[in-house]
Design a protein around this motif. Structure first.
Motif, PDB file in Angstrom:
ATOM      1  N   ASP A  52       0.715  -1.183  -0.007  1.00 53.84           N
ATOM      2  CA  ASP A  52       0.048  -0.155  -0.172  1.00 53.84           C
ATOM      3  C   ASP A  52       0.853   1.282  -0.169  1.00 53.84           C
ATOM      4  O   ASP A  52       0.348   2.387   0.248  1.00 53.84           O
ATOM      5  N   ARG A  53       2.151   1.123  -0.089  1.00 54.22           N
ATOM      6  CA  ARG A  53       3.054   2.282  -0.148  1.00 54.22           C
ATOM      7  C   ARG A  53       3.076   3.159   1.134  1.00 54.22           C
ATOM      8  O   ARG A  53       3.606   4.268   1.083  1.00 54.22           O
ATOM      9  N   GLY A  54       2.446   2.576   2.193  1.00 55.22           N
ATOM     10  CA  GLY A  54       2.688   3.185   3.392  1.00 55.22           C
ATOM     11  C   GLY A  54       4.002   3.110   4.198  1.00 55.22           C
ATOM     12  O   GLY A  54       4.768   2.231   3.585  1.00 55.22           O
ATOM     13  N   PRO A  55       4.080   3.631   5.368  1.00 55.55           N
ATOM     14  CA  PRO A  55       5.130   3.468   6.269  1.00 55.55           C
ATOM     15  C   PRO A  55       5.492   2.100   6.289  1.00 55.55           C
ATOM     16  O   PRO A  55       4.527   0.980   6.604  1.00 55.55           O
ATOM     17  N   ILE A  56       6.877   1.595   6.610  1.00 57.17           N
ATOM     18  CA  ILE A  56       7.137   0.121   6.644  1.00 57.17           C
ATOM     19  C   ILE A  56       7.194  -0.048   8.205  1.00 57.17           C
ATOM     20  O   ILE A  56       6.686  -1.019   8.675  1.00 57.17           O
ATOM     21  N   ILE A  57       7.741   1.017   8.809  1.00 57.89           N
ATOM     22  CA  ILE A  57       7.909   0.889  10.219  1.00 57.89           C
ATOM     23  C   ILE A  57       6.886   1.567  11.065  1.00 57.89           C
ATOM     24  O   ILE A  57       6.593   2.799  10.803  1.00 57.89           O
ATOM     25  N   TYR A  58       6.129   0.795  12.225  1.00 55.00           N
ATOM     26  CA  TYR A  58       5.217   1.632  12.977  1.00 55.00           C
ATOM     27  C   TYR A  58       5.934   2.056  14.079  1.00 55.00           C
ATOM     28  O   TYR A  58       6.631   1.112  14.970  1.00 55.00           O
ATOM     29  N   ARG A  59       5.976   3.428  14.402  1.00 52.50           N
ATOM     30  CA  ARG A  59       6.681   3.981  15.625  1.00 52.50           C
ATOM     31  C   ARG A  59       5.631   4.470  16.546  1.00 52.50           C
ATOM     32  O   ARG A  59       4.458   4.979  16.407  1.00 52.50           O
ATOM     33  N   GLN A  60       5.770   4.073  17.698  1.00 52.25           N
ATOM     34  CA  GLN A  60       4.827   4.453  18.909  1.00 52.25           C
ATOM     35  C   GLN A  60       5.480   4.529  20.149  1.00 52.25           C
ATOM     36  O   GLN A  60       6.640   4.181  20.575  1.00 52.25           O
ATOM     37  N   LYS A  61       5.193   5.532  20.869  1.00 53.10           N
ATOM     38  CA  LYS A  61       5.974   5.902  22.387  1.00 53.10           C
ATOM     39  C   LYS A  61       5.497   4.744  23.525  1.00 53.10           C
ATOM     40  O   LYS A  61       4.080   4.783  23.625  1.00 53.10           O
ATOM     41  N   ARG A  62       6.119   4.429  23.927  1.00 54.94           N
ATOM     42  CA  ARG A  62       5.876   3.403  25.181  1.00 54.94           C
ATOM     43  C   ARG A  62       6.625   3.670  26.165  1.00 54.94           C
ATOM     44  O   ARG A  62       7.626   4.494  26.353  1.00 54.94           O
ATOM     45  N   VAL A  63       6.233   3.454  27.520  1.00 55.88           N
ATOM     46  CA  VAL A  63       6.705   3.620  28.985  1.00 55.88           C
ATOM     47  C   VAL A  63       7.839   2.534  29.229  1.00 55.88           C
ATOM     48  O   VAL A  63       7.564   1.357  29.090  1.00 55.88           O
ATOM     49  N   GLY A  64       9.011   2.973  29.505  1.00 59.63           N
ATOM     50  CA  GLY A  64      10.048   2.278  29.863  1.00 59.63           C
ATOM     51  C   GLY A  64      10.465   2.503  31.470  1.00 59.63           C
ATOM     52  O   GLY A  64       9.438   2.487  32.347  1.00 59.63           O
ATOM     53  N   LYS A  65      11.621   1.912  31.526  1.00 52.90           N
ATOM     54  CA  LYS A  65      12.171   1.698  32.751  1.00 52.90           C
ATOM     55  C   LYS A  65      11.972   3.140  33.711  1.00 52.90           C
ATOM     56  O   LYS A  65      12.273   4.179  33.121  1.00 52.90           O
ATOM     57  N   ASN A  66      11.391   3.048  34.755  1.00 52.75           N
ATOM     58  CA  ASN A  66      11.185   4.172  35.735  1.00 52.75           C
ATOM     59  C   ASN A  66      10.384   5.362  35.200  1.00 52.75           C
ATOM     60  O   ASN A  66      10.576   6.415  35.305  1.00 52.75           O
ATOM     61  N   GLY A  67       9.454   4.868  34.303  1.00 51.47           N
ATOM     62  CA  GLY A  67       8.429   5.912  33.639  1.00 51.47           C
ATOM     63  C   GLY A  67       8.889   6.491  32.496  1.00 51.47           C
ATOM     64  O   GLY A  67       8.090   7.430  31.855  1.00 51.47           O
ATOM     65  N   GLU A  68      10.260   6.456  32.085  1.00 53.91           N
ATOM     66  CA  GLU A  68      10.764   7.040  30.765  1.00 53.91           C
ATOM     67  C   GLU A  68      10.083   6.690  29.598  1.00 53.91           C
ATOM     68  O   GLU A  68      10.298   5.452  29.195  1.00 53.91           O
ATOM     69  N   GLN A  69       9.624   7.546  28.633  1.00 52.40           N
ATOM     70  CA  GLN A  69       9.135   7.223  27.604  1.00 52.40           C
ATOM     71  C   GLN A  69      10.106   6.689  26.356  1.00 52.40           C
ATOM     72  O   GLN A  69      11.254   7.674  26.344  1.00 52.40           O
ATOM     73  N   PHE A  70       9.766   6.109  25.497  1.00 53.39           N
ATOM     74  CA  PHE A  70      10.942   5.752  24.212  1.00 53.39           C
ATOM     75  C   PHE A  70      10.055   5.204  22.983  1.00 53.39           C
ATOM     76  O   PHE A  70       9.051   5.066  23.125  1.00 53.39           O
ATOM     77  N   THR A  71      10.817   5.564  21.817  1.00 53.55           N
ATOM     78  CA  THR A  71      10.115   5.012  20.595  1.00 53.55           C
ATOM     79  C   THR A  71      10.487   3.531  20.525  1.00 53.55           C
ATOM     80  O   THR A  71      11.415   3.163  20.483  1.00 53.55           O
ATOM     81  N   PHE A  72       8.976   2.926  20.397  1.00 50.68           N
ATOM     82  CA  PHE A  72       9.054   1.456  20.216  1.00 50.68           C
ATOM     83  C   PHE A  72       8.887   1.273  18.732  1.00 50.68           C
ATOM     84  O   PHE A  72       8.035   1.911  18.080  1.00 50.68           O
ATOM     85  N   TYR A  73       9.446   0.149  18.042  1.00 50.60           N
ATOM     86  CA  TYR A  73       9.408   0.042  16.494  1.00 50.60           C
ATOM     87  C   TYR A  73       8.678  -1.460  16.406  1.00 50.60           C
ATOM     88  O   TYR A  73       8.912  -2.519  17.236  1.00 50.60           O
ATOM     89  N   LYS A  74       8.005  -1.657  15.258  1.00 53.23           N
ATOM     90  CA  LYS A  74       7.161  -2.584  14.854  1.00 53.23           C
ATOM     91  C   LYS A  74       7.171  -2.573  13.253  1.00 53.23           C
ATOM     92  O   LYS A  74       7.299  -1.642  12.863  1.00 53.23           O
ATOM     93  N   PHE A  75       7.236  -3.797  12.678  1.00 47.15           N
ATOM     94  CA  PHE A  75       6.917  -3.951  11.304  1.00 47.15           C
ATOM     95  C   PHE A  75       5.220  -3.200  11.092  1.00 47.15           C
ATOM     96  O   PHE A  75       4.382  -3.829  12.092  1.00 47.15           O
ATOM     97  N   ARG A  76       5.106  -2.523  10.327  1.00 55.96           N
ATOM     98  CA  ARG A  76       3.412  -2.229  10.367  1.00 55.96           C
ATOM     99  C   ARG A  76       2.495  -3.275   9.790  1.00 55.96           C
ATOM    100  O   ARG A  76       2.969  -3.815   8.879  1.00 55.96           O
ATOM    101  N   SER A  77       1.594  -3.551  10.532  1.00 55.10           N
ATOM    102  CA  SER A  77       0.767  -4.815  10.347  1.00 55.10           C
ATOM    103  C   SER A  77      -0.745  -4.503  10.052  1.00 55.10           C
ATOM    104  O   SER A  77      -1.442  -5.346   9.894  1.00 55.10           O
ATOM    105  N   MET A  78      -0.954  -3.094  10.297  1.00 58.34           N
ATOM    106  CA  MET A  78      -2.102  -2.481  10.130  1.00 58.34           C
ATOM    107  C   MET A  78      -2.468  -1.580   8.880  1.00 58.34           C
ATOM    108  O   MET A  78      -1.188  -1.126   8.601  1.00 58.34           O
TER     109      MET A  78
END
Length: 215
Positions: A52-78
């Motif tokens: 579909d010519r859309g983004p390959i990687i899906y990026r999302q903010k998730r909560v990590g150690k001590n509550g610090e947020q980081f960018t979480f990566y996945k192959f886009r499946s939706m």
């Protein structure tokens, strides 16, 4: 003048060695996985883009150690507007607690169903592991909105680095309730060790290969 030498408690030394071994294992396995899977990852990327010519990687903010947020990566499946469509599907949510799960989610693409079934959509998180945002074994990272909306969320869960897999992934994955998921994670937080990590990694192999509870 005498100098007082403070001894380091034995349990502290063991803890330090365990953390060092865990980090070395993270770097070794994540590096090898990205290197060995490179041809497959490249093919997956081409298929996602060709679909579909859309983004390959899906990026999302998730909560990590001590509550610090980081960018979480996945192959886009939706589909590309999956987040916008989520509200329309809220009444069909099959999961308990603040998370959203549908076994036959209409937003998932054809290639996405295969990626989820085989857990290949999660492979970009080996990069998160290399960066130190995540570790191979640890509680899966949640969204901030999920944490904020759950009244009894155990904040101690955020005292460890989130991981690719934990007890949930070998005990039932999406088939578990959110409450049971948290219980298993707290068991890990309280009793984790390098030996426990190795045991979970070994148990994860057949769970991932057989696609148990993955959708």
């Amino acid at each position: 003048m005498s100098v007082e030498i403070l001894s380091v408690p034995t349990h502290a030394k063991r803890s330090s060695v365990s953390r060092g071994a865990k980090r070395c294992l993270d770097i070794l396995v994540a590096s090898l996985a990205l290197l060995l899977l490179l041809p497959a990852l490249s093919l997956i990327a081409l298929i996602i883009y060709a679909t579909d010519r859309g983004p390959i990687i899906y990026r999302q903010k998730r909560v990590g150690k001590n509550g610090e947020q980081f960018t979480f990566y996945k192959f886009r499946s939706m589909v590309t507007n999956a987040d916008a469509l989520k509200a329309q599907l809220a009444v069909q949510n099959e999961a308990s607690g603040p998370i959203f799960k549908m076994k036959n989610d209409p937003r998932v693409t054809r290639i996405g169903r295969l990626l989820r079934r085989t857990s290949l959509d999660e492979t970009p998180q080996f990069w998160n592991v290399l960066k130190g945002d995540m570790t191979l074994v640890g509680p899966r990272p949640h969204l901030k909105s999920e944490i904020d909306s759950y009244t009894d969320y155990p904040m101690e869960r955020l005292s460890v680095t989130p991981g690719l897999i934990c007890f949930r992934e070998v005990e039932g994955r999406s088939g578990l309730t959110f409450e049971r998921w948290l219980e298993l994670d707290m068991e890990y937080v309280k009793h984790h060790s390098f030996r426990t990590d190795l045991m979970i990694l070994l148990r994860a192999i057949p769970a991932v290969l057989l696609g148990r509870g993955a959708y």
